[in-house]
Scaffold this motif. Structure first.
Motif, PDB file in Angstrom:
ATOM      1  N   TYR A  44     -17.248  12.214  12.099  1.00 32.28           N
ATOM      2  CA  TYR A  44     -16.415  11.263  11.282  1.00 32.28           C
ATOM      3  C   TYR A  44     -14.938  11.277  11.479  1.00 32.28           C
ATOM      4  CZ  TYR A  44     -14.162   9.091   7.077  1.00 32.28           C
ATOM      5  OH  TYR A  44     -13.370   8.404   6.333  1.00 32.28           O
ATOM      6  N   ALA A  45     -14.421  12.412  11.670  1.00 34.45           N
ATOM      7  CA  ALA A  45     -13.130  12.642  11.818  1.00 34.45           C
ATOM      8  C   ALA A  45     -12.668  11.924  13.156  1.00 34.45           C
ATOM      9  CB  ALA A  45     -12.468  13.957  11.678  1.00 34.45           C
ATOM     10  N   LYS A  46     -13.314  12.117  14.292  1.00 31.02           N
ATOM     11  CA  LYS A  46     -12.710  11.974  15.499  1.00 31.02           C
ATOM     12  C   LYS A  46     -13.227  10.526  15.902  1.00 31.02           C
ATOM     13  CE  LYS A  46     -15.424  14.032  18.924  1.00 31.02           C
ATOM     14  NZ  LYS A  46     -16.302  13.196  19.560  1.00 31.02           N
ATOM     15  N   ASP A  47     -14.519  10.003  15.546  1.00 25.01           N
ATOM     16  CA  ASP A  47     -14.975   8.885  16.025  1.00 25.01           C
ATOM     17  C   ASP A  47     -14.905   7.479  15.119  1.00 25.01           C
ATOM     18  OD1 ASP A  47     -15.679   9.947  18.891  1.00 25.01           O
ATOM     19  OD2 ASP A  47     -16.709  11.231  17.796  1.00 25.01           O
ATOM     20  N   ILE A  48     -15.310   8.014  13.777  1.00 23.11           N
ATOM     21  CA  ILE A  48     -15.729   6.796  12.599  1.00 23.11           C
ATOM     22  C   ILE A  48     -14.658   6.569  11.736  1.00 23.11           C
ATOM     23  CG2 ILE A  48     -17.304   6.490  10.941  1.00 23.11           C
ATOM     24  CD1 ILE A  48     -18.624   6.645  13.712  1.00 23.11           C
ATOM     25  N   LYS A  49     -14.013   7.728  11.429  1.00 27.12           N
ATOM     26  CA  LYS A  49     -12.846   7.297  10.665  1.00 27.12           C
ATOM     27  C   LYS A  49     -11.823   6.224  11.220  1.00 27.12           C
ATOM     28  CE  LYS A  49      -9.285   9.029   7.560  1.00 27.12           C
ATOM     29  NZ  LYS A  49      -8.509  10.488   7.174  1.00 27.12           N
ATOM     30  N   PRO A  50     -11.641   6.425  12.552  1.00 25.32           N
ATOM     31  CA  PRO A  50     -10.632   5.321  13.046  1.00 25.32           C
ATOM     32  C   PRO A  50     -11.148   3.977  13.076  1.00 25.32           C
ATOM     33  CG  PRO A  50     -10.781   7.279  14.618  1.00 25.32           C
ATOM     34  CD  PRO A  50     -11.742   7.294  13.569  1.00 25.32           C
ATOM     35  N   LEU A  51     -12.564   3.539  13.055  1.00 24.83           N
ATOM     36  CA  LEU A  51     -13.179   2.545  13.066  1.00 24.83           C
ATOM     37  C   LEU A  51     -13.071   1.989  11.542  1.00 24.83           C
ATOM     38  CD1 LEU A  51     -16.515   3.115  14.942  1.00 24.83           C
ATOM     39  CD2 LEU A  51     -14.486   2.033  15.808  1.00 24.83           C
ATOM     40  N   PHE A  52     -13.372   2.597  10.650  1.00 20.04           N
ATOM     41  CA  PHE A  52     -13.118   2.419   9.087  1.00 20.04           C
ATOM     42  C   PHE A  52     -11.772   1.997   8.858  1.00 20.04           C
ATOM     43  CE2 PHE A  52     -17.063   4.942   7.840  1.00 20.04           C
ATOM     44  CZ  PHE A  52     -18.000   3.981   8.511  1.00 20.04           C
ATOM     45  N   GLU A  53     -10.804   3.015   9.247  1.00 16.27           N
ATOM     46  CA  GLU A  53      -9.208   2.583   9.007  1.00 16.27           C
ATOM     47  C   GLU A  53      -9.022   1.231   9.574  1.00 16.27           C
ATOM     48  OE1 GLU A  53      -7.384   5.882  10.740  1.00 16.27           O
ATOM     49  OE2 GLU A  53      -7.425   7.252   8.792  1.00 16.27           O
ATOM     50  N   ALA A  54      -9.509   0.855  10.619  1.00 17.25           N
ATOM     51  CA  ALA A  54      -9.482  -0.652  11.259  1.00 17.25           C
ATOM     52  C   ALA A  54     -10.025  -1.708  10.450  1.00 17.25           C
ATOM     53  CB  ALA A  54      -9.442  -0.679  12.620  1.00 17.25           C
ATOM     54  N   SER A  55     -11.249  -1.399   9.962  1.00 15.80           N
ATOM     55  CA  SER A  55     -11.789  -2.571   9.403  1.00 15.80           C
ATOM     56  C   SER A  55     -12.425  -2.487   7.912  1.00 15.80           C
ATOM     57  CB  SER A  55     -13.172  -2.924  10.002  1.00 15.80           C
ATOM     58  OG  SER A  55     -12.983  -3.353  11.485  1.00 15.80           O
ATOM     59  N   CYS A  56     -12.238  -1.162   7.372  1.00 13.08           N
ATOM     60  CA  CYS A  56     -12.853  -0.997   6.005  1.00 13.08           C
ATOM     61  C   CYS A  56     -12.099  -0.528   4.961  1.00 13.08           C
ATOM     62  CB  CYS A  56     -14.092  -0.160   6.162  1.00 13.08           C
ATOM     63  SG  CYS A  56     -15.245  -0.460   7.526  1.00 13.08           S
ATOM     64  N   ILE A  57     -10.861   0.164   5.202  1.00 13.53           N
ATOM     65  CA  ILE A  57     -10.155   0.962   4.363  1.00 13.53           C
ATOM     66  C   ILE A  57      -9.451  -0.013   3.362  1.00 13.53           C
ATOM     67  CG2 ILE A  57      -8.342   2.746   4.116  1.00 13.53           C
ATOM     68  CD1 ILE A  57     -11.149   3.833   5.171  1.00 13.53           C
ATOM     69  N   ARG A  58      -8.953  -0.947   3.723  1.00 15.11           N
ATOM     70  CA  ARG A  58      -8.331  -1.837   3.042  1.00 15.11           C
ATOM     71  C   ARG A  58      -9.156  -2.280   1.797  1.00 15.11           C
ATOM     72  NH1 ARG A  58      -6.841  -7.890   5.117  1.00 15.11           N
ATOM     73  NH2 ARG A  58      -6.097  -6.568   6.707  1.00 15.11           N
ATOM     74  N   CYS A  59     -10.303  -2.239   1.755  1.00 15.51           N
ATOM     75  CA  CYS A  59     -11.119  -2.562   0.315  1.00 15.51           C
ATOM     76  C   CYS A  59     -11.799  -1.218  -0.142  1.00 15.51           C
ATOM     77  CB  CYS A  59     -12.119  -3.630   0.630  1.00 15.51           C
ATOM     78  SG  CYS A  59     -11.544  -5.384   0.975  1.00 15.51           S
ATOM     79  N   GLY A 145     -12.155 -10.206  -2.255  1.00 12.25           N
ATOM     80  CA  GLY A 145     -10.961 -10.410  -1.801  1.00 12.25           C
ATOM     81  C   GLY A 145     -10.258  -9.163  -1.483  1.00 12.25           C
ATOM     82  N   PRO A 146      -9.176  -9.012  -0.759  1.00 18.67           N
ATOM     83  CA  PRO A 146      -8.488  -7.572  -0.249  1.00 18.67           C
ATOM     84  C   PRO A 146      -8.360  -6.702  -1.398  1.00 18.67           C
ATOM     85  CG  PRO A 146      -7.338  -9.379   0.472  1.00 18.67           C
ATOM     86  CD  PRO A 146      -8.179 -10.007  -0.187  1.00 18.67           C
ATOM     87  N   ALA A 147      -8.454  -5.593  -1.462  1.00 17.24           N
ATOM     88  CA  ALA A 147      -7.977  -4.449  -2.365  1.00 17.24           C
ATOM     89  C   ALA A 147      -6.527  -4.692  -2.849  1.00 17.24           C
ATOM     90  CB  ALA A 147      -8.384  -3.252  -2.045  1.00 17.24           C
ATOM     91  N   PRO A 157      -4.117 -10.077   8.656  1.00 18.71           N
ATOM     92  CA  PRO A 157      -5.336 -10.832   8.968  1.00 18.71           C
ATOM     93  C   PRO A 157      -6.490 -10.120   8.244  1.00 18.71           C
ATOM     94  CG  PRO A 157      -4.500  -9.803  10.838  1.00 18.71           C
ATOM     95  CD  PRO A 157      -3.469  -9.541   9.908  1.00 18.71           C
ATOM     96  N   PRO A 158      -7.387 -10.891   7.860  1.00 15.43           N
ATOM     97  CA  PRO A 158      -8.458 -10.497   7.408  1.00 15.43           C
ATOM     98  C   PRO A 158      -9.252  -9.344   8.333  1.00 15.43           C
ATOM     99  CG  PRO A 158      -9.244 -12.766   8.141  1.00 15.43           C
ATOM    100  CD  PRO A 158      -7.589 -12.379   8.282  1.00 15.43           C
TER     101      PRO A 158
END
Length: 179
Positions: A44-59, A145-147, A157-158
């Motif tokens: 998670y820390a090395k590979d997945i969290k960066p993906l989620f930060e770019a696309s998911c963490i906003r919400c 909508g965004p959080a 951007p979305p």
């Protein structure tokens, strides 16, 4: 057998067939899932969290996480959402998170796909988040909508959906135990 029992059996079979057809129509086609990555030792820390930060963490971050799903920490992901567990460690095909980020089901696709002709959040102009609808005055956000509140409406951007390669990496992480 008489005609009445034959008719009852035929009716029961018709109802069962209709139910089977209805459940098949709502089933997700898992053959469309991108293959799991062959990358070893996915974390998670090395590979997945960066993906989620770019696309998911906003919400799905610390502030007002939608559906009470937090993707900003391993603990949050493994805890799941208000609807339950979203990651089934060791089995990415059975993990709701994978189905959502792969966008196989339009109802659960993440990030949500924009709906044509809808403004002001779900439900259109008068739906939740729209002017005059539940959710308050113009500018308030509905569930897609965004959080954040009215002052945070335009946060750039979305978010972009994960690519098939990124979904494959999420699958590998889950299949390897979601560590």
């Amino acid at each position: 057998m008489n005609n009445q029992s034959n008719a009852t059996i035929a009716l029961r079979l018709a109802v069962l067939a209709a139910l089977a057809l209805a459940s098949t129509a709502t089933a997700v086609d898992l053959t469309k899932l991108p293959a799991a990555s062959t990358q070893p030792d996915v974390t998670y820390a090395k590979d997945i969290k960066p993906l989620f930060e770019a696309s998911c963490i906003r919400c799905h971050g610390a502030e007002r996480p939608k559906a009470n799903l937090r993707l900003d920490s391993l603990e949050g992901v493994l805890k799941g959402s208000k609807d339950g567990i979203v990651v089934k460690a060791g089995n990415s095909e059975k993990s709701d998170l994978v189905i959502a980020v792969a966008q196989l089901d339009p109802e659960t696709a993440m990030p949500p796909k924009p709906r044509a002709g809808r403004r002001g959040g779900p439900g259109g102009q008068r739906g939740p988040g729209g002017p005059g609808g539940p959710g308050g005055p113009a500018g308030m956000q509905g569930t897609n909508g965004p959080a954040g509140g009215p002052g945070q409406r335009n946060q750039g951007p979305p978010p972009k959906p994960l690519t098939p390669e990124q979904v494959g990496l999420v699958r590998a992480w889950i299949d390897q135990g979601a560590k």
